[in-house]
Design an enzyme around this catalytic site. Sequence first.
Site, mmCIF file in Angstrom:
data_model
loop_
_atom_site.group_PDB
_atom_site.id
_atom_site.type_symbol
_atom_site.label_atom_id
_atom_site.label_comp_id
_atom_site.label_asym_id
_atom_site.label_seq_id
_atom_site.Cartn_x
_atom_site.Cartn_y
_atom_site.Cartn_z
ATOM 1 N N ASP A 120 -3.304 -18.412 -0.583
ATOM 2 C CA ASP A 120 -4.255 -19.129 -1.445
ATOM 3 C C ASP A 120 -4.951 -20.250 -0.671
ATOM 4 O OD1 ASP A 120 -1.565 -20.057 -1.506
ATOM 5 O OD2 ASP A 120 -1.886 -21.222 -3.321
ATOM 6 N N ASP B 276 -6.440 -7.276 3.764
ATOM 7 C CA ASP B 276 -7.575 -6.656 3.074
ATOM 8 C C ASP B 276 -8.486 -7.741 2.511
ATOM 9 O OD1 ASP B 276 -9.058 -4.529 1.803
ATOM 10 O OD2 ASP B 276 -8.069 -5.061 -0.077
ATOM 11 N N TYR C 67 0.825 -1.205 0.000
ATOM 12 C CA TYR C 67 0.000 0.000 0.000
ATOM 13 C C TYR C 67 0.863 1.261 0.000
ATOM 14 C CZ TYR C 67 -4.578 -2.167 0.824
ATOM 15 O OH TYR C 67 -5.748 -2.870 0.693
ATOM 16 N N ASP D 18 -12.117 -9.286 4.458
ATOM 17 C CA ASP D 18 -13.398 -9.181 3.760
ATOM 18 C C ASP D 18 -14.023 -10.555 3.553
ATOM 19 O OD1 ASP D 18 -13.690 -6.499 3.707
ATOM 20 O OD2 ASP D 18 -13.440 -6.248 1.549
ATOM 21 N N LYS E 152 2.810 -15.681 1.649
ATOM 22 C CA LYS E 152 3.074 -16.374 0.380
ATOM 23 C C LYS E 152 4.589 -16.571 0.336
ATOM 24 C CE LYS E 152 1.813 -18.144 -3.578
ATOM 25 N NZ LYS E 152 0.874 -19.258 -3.773
HETATM 26 C C1 IPM Z 1 -10.819 1.587 0.444
HETATM 27 C C2 IPM Z 1 -9.584 0.714 0.461
HETATM 28 C C3 IPM Z 1 -8.364 1.531 0.113
HETATM 29 C C4 IPM Z 1 -9.436 -0.007 1.802
HETATM 30 C C5 IPM Z 1 -8.203 -0.902 1.823
HETATM 31 O O1 IPM Z 1 -7.894 -1.596 0.858
HETATM 32 O O2 IPM Z 1 -7.528 -0.915 2.866
HETATM 33 C C6 IPM Z 1 -10.626 -0.879 2.189
HETATM 34 O O3 IPM Z 1 -10.799 -1.926 1.292
HETATM 35 C C7 IPM Z 1 -10.400 -1.424 3.576
HETATM 36 O O4 IPM Z 1 -10.190 -2.634 3.717
HETATM 37 O O5 IPM Z 1 -10.431 -0.645 4.538
HETATM 38 C C1 IPM Z 2 3.205 -23.562 -5.601
HETATM 39 C C2 IPM Z 2 2.936 -22.091 -5.864
HETATM 40 C C3 IPM Z 2 4.205 -21.355 -6.169
HETATM 41 C C4 IPM Z 2 1.874 -21.917 -6.957
HETATM 42 C C5 IPM Z 2 1.568 -20.454 -7.213
HETATM 43 O O1 IPM Z 2 1.439 -19.657 -6.288
HETATM 44 O O2 IPM Z 2 1.438 -20.100 -8.390
HETATM 45 C C6 IPM Z 2 0.540 -22.601 -6.682
HETATM 46 O O3 IPM Z 2 -0.095 -22.070 -5.571
HETATM 47 C C7 IPM Z 2 -0.337 -22.468 -7.886
HETATM 48 O O4 IPM Z 2 -1.337 -21.737 -7.823
HETATM 49 O O5 IPM Z 2 -0.014 -23.065 -8.937
#
Ligand code: IPM
Ligand code: IPM
Lengths: 361, 361
Positions: free
Chosen positions: B226, B250, B144, B254, B194
């Site tokens: 992921d 973020d 950010y 959510d 990650k």
């Molecule tokens: C509005 C946006 C910039 C903000 C963020 O990404 O932090 C919002 O999504 C949050 O989570 O407060």
């Molecule tokens: C293993 C990892 C590096 C890989 C990625 O993040 O791309 C996996 O999560 C995928 O989505 O194929």
Amino acid sequence: MSDYKLAVLAGDGIGPEVMVEAKKVLAAVSKKFDINFELNDYDVGGIAIDNHGQALPPETLKGCEEASAILFGSIGGPKWDSLPLEQRPERAALLALRGHFDLFSNLRPAKIYPGLEALSPLRADIAASGFDVLVVRELTSGIYFGQPKGMEGEGEEEFAFDTMRYSRKEIRRIAITAFEAAQKRGKKVTSVDKANVLVCSRLWREVTEEVAKDYPDVELEHIYIDNAAMQLLRYPNQFDVMLCSNLFGDIISDECAMITGSMGLLPSASINGSKFGMYEPAGGSAPDIAGQGIANPIAQILSASMLLRFSLGETDAADAIDAAVMKTLSDGVLTGELLAPEKRDQAKSTSEVGDYVVAQI
Amino acid sequence: MSDYKLAVLAGDGIGPEVMVEAKKVLAAVSKKFDINFELNDYDVGGIAIDNHGQALPPETLKGCEEASAILFGSIGGPKWDSLPLEQRPERAALLALRGHFDLFSNLRPAKIYPGLEALSPLRADIAASGFDVLVVRELTSGIYFGQPKGMEGEGEEEFAFDTMRYSRKEIRRIAITAFEAAQKRGKKVTSVDKANVLVCSRLWREVTEEVAKDYPDVELEHIYIDNAAMQLLRYPNQFDVMLCSNLFGDIISDECAMITGSMGLLPSASINGSKFGMYEPAGGSAPDIAGQGIANPIAQILSASMLLRFSLGETDAADAIDAAVMKTLSDGVLTGELLAPEKRDQAKSTSEVGDYVVAQI
Ligand SMILES: CC(C)[C@H](C(=O)O)[C@@H](O)C(=O)O
Ligand SMILES: CC(C)[C@H](C(=O)O)[C@@H](O)C(=O)O
């Protein structure tokens, strides 16, 4: 009669056993559609570390270079998790192959199959509304490969840094992939970004809108990644093609896969500008169930179908495999993880499912 | 008798109407616990753009500087969406306030309240297994705010770049927040990263493990972003505190909020090293329902409770508000969006819910 050389990289865990079934299916379409496959097996991942001291040995890479496409199984497992990161199967083989062949276009379809709604972790009424998404993920740029990347400074001020980076060209080519795919599907592209924070996302939005002008029949929508992660749970059927950068696609495609509740059914494709590609199941190597003959071979079989469709242009053969898989699923020929606990005694084995698919071709 | 000056920034959309209820509740605890609040209102967001030409006017910032804490409503709406990004409410006010006061520690609790399981978009059996997570999100660094950020090059080679950046110090302080929070909750921290791709995540893992040594009663687990996005759907009750960088937090916060299905109940806190903080509902300004007296005031009321707890140390007053809210919910005094469609005629208005909470104090 068409002739193709394919590199087969079964890898670790359940990789080898599901690959056996994909090969059976390739043999079946070979006969039916008069296509000749030369299948060459190579070690990759943990098994390659064990046999050759590295996850992607030179002979494997050479075999891939000589092939029309790569059929990939899955790699990794606890045995190799203590290796230094750079040598581990995922990075040393997967990221290396993506980079080496410039496989920028990653296609990850995820759908809830009719009759399998109960597998979805979503509420019954939401799962019943349907879910059929193609995640188009940029796979060779962004924060995965952006330079510089490293550490600087000393003591508590020492810091790590990674660079997210996208050129117009890189965005354009993956956006084109998404729009072309959408034309053959639901005619809607939802581009996932964080344009309220990232400069990369702003360029992403700009180029995506330029590309959209060439596809007037396809609707383009933008969504912030945080909102996408939410909307997928509440209104999953609003999406058709989701266009994502490398990092966001990693997250969104896994969320989509989990929404189907049936990872064992999901194939994926990673393709470059010359239609060369690597095709692999979305799920992992599942070492916990490897060797028991219970792994679901469908994702591997559908990966072979994607290979035929996208790298070889053998549409009829691909269609035949897809139809055979649909029939197999609707006939209830399923491995155990797709069945409710009280029906597990009706589970079919890996090879029974493979044989059934073959019989439908 | 304690005296506190609070900056009240109600903002746009439903902000002003839910803020009225939070003020009622503050008045109630003021009386009961002999705490004196001086509440000063300032414009922020869209309304500030309309009245003063900018989303965070100097007088608002000054008012915040003079206060013990900020009670924030919500900002933004379609009216201001066409402004250049840098001037829009979210960036010009929200990100600016976070940066200005170094509010690095973002606490986003999300839980499924007993009796409200049906609101969750998750399958009934999964929602019934429970969900009660505190997302601890780093809020003033990472991609950010990392520099450099910009564009370079020409034509199709022109590229955008953003820098993800974390120092040991920045990681350490947010990790400490997470471990201290976990000690008072389920004694488990799941750190989301990650590390198989990002250097920042590797440092994140290293420092988090160092911090963990000081909290032997708290279990530390690492998970890839992921995988986290997936596991939250399948086994949401495995998590207690989720420790995240700015971007990952973020997304994950959510997703967690949506899992509860009741965004109108979720408060959040953004705190700095001196316990100064900004407290706001997790949901947005909901311009579509603003002015109708149907918005849920609970998230705003619980934000006031978090303010009392974390910035003022008024634990008894905060506990009283939390208990009053629990009673209100379990008595079924609910705004419409928490009710099943066929029960919507029993919906209470914004002020009825606020009055009921006040009556329980
Ligand atoms: C509005 C946006 C910039 C903000 C963020 O990404 O932090 C919002 O999504 C949050 O989570 O407060
Ligand atoms: C293993 C990892 C590096 C890989 C990625 O993040 O791309 C996996 O999560 C995928 O989505 O194929």
